[in-house]
Design a protein around this motif. Structure first.
Motif: not given
Lengths: 188, 188
Positions: A41-42, A55-56, A59-60, A45, A62-63, A50-53, A38, A67
């Motif tokens: 893939r993160l 902050v997002a 968090f990706l 991204m 951090l995920a 692919e994330a405009k933010s 995973i 994991e």
């Protein structure tokens, strides 16, 4: 045992990881981000924007870290885990947020499991300039020398803030000398 | 204006969102998780159990929320944004972590932008039992009535903790009566 190799681009992490790989065939070699399925893939991204933010994006990562900790690091702590980057990079590269907040978030991601040995390959400004001039710039390097030196400072600051067992090596030494210092540090 | 509709499964959110949709054709209708392109993929990663770590799952939802805030909510706050769920669900469903920590994380994700109007459809234990008996259970509902009532409590607690402008509606009232109360609340 949880060894992490840290350093800004061109500091020579890959070379030292190759040598460690030859010397420690029984160790688990892994990396952040992208050390799990995973996570791969993160990571892509984020790299594809692919994330405009921002902050997002954080968090990706951090995920990915949470994991990686659960799947790879924690189950192998009785062996030698050697990781290309760790929460230290996570904290240092998230430079748009206060270091204390980013540190708390990363400690939640790692559930307070910390590296037992941190190797940081450190470059002087002069050496960094020379190395960058020798290669084509990718997107991070293109942000310039000041940016990379600032990240390197944050890497060191983070190691100290978390009070981690560490070795700061002068990355302009010979490959053999650096490798010797790393072996001594992880075998002491 | 940022209206969010909250409530546990079977509380009747979808029905009320359909009615709102007919009455407010100029509003932006959206949802969490999965209200953006990347969010749809993050949501399906979690639902397919691709992350082994619960902490990683939480960060994936936070990334979805941060992106949703940046792409959908914030640029449309001058209009009426109506969202199926929000950080309130994010906080309530992350029940394995202390509510204060999860709240801080969610406020980072939303960059402190909070709903201006929260509608919470509330079910009594008796009504919840009846509704669940009428439909096939999905994975969350299968965790049982106590679980859902606990989440409903956490939803209410979160609304109060964040001191949000709210309407708690008895979800066992008629569809028309609930709709009337919601319209009064958002038009007041």
């Amino acid at each position: 045992m949880y060894v992490v190799i840290e350093g800004i681009d061109t500091a020579g992490k890959s070379t030292q990881l190759d040598i460690l790989n030859k010397n420690h065939s029984d160790a688990i070699f892994t990396k952040e981000p992208g050390g799990t399925e995973i996570g791969t893939r993160l990571r892509s991204m984020v790299l594809n924007g692919e994330a405009k933010s921002k902050v997002a994006e954080m968090f990706l990562f951090l995920a990915d870290r949470a994991e990686h900790m659960e799947e790879i690091v924690k189950p192998n702590l009785d062996k030698m885990v050697i990781s290309d980057r760790s929460l230290i990079s996570g904290i240092a590269y998230a430079s748009s947020m206060p270091i204390e907040i980013v540190t708390s978030l990363n400690l939640i991601a790692t559930q307070n499991t910390l590296p037992t040995h941190v190797v940081l390959l450190e470059l002087s400004e002069k050496e960094l300039k020379y190395r960058l001039s020798q290669k084509e710039n990718d997107s991070i390097e293109a942000r310039g020398i000041d940016y990379l030196l600032d990240i390197q400072n944050r890497l060191k600051q983070t190691v100290k803030l978390l009070n981690l067992n560490h070795l700061f090596v002068d990355a302009s030494l010979s490959i053999e000398e650096i490798s010797k210092q790393i072996e001594e540090f992880i075998n002491e």
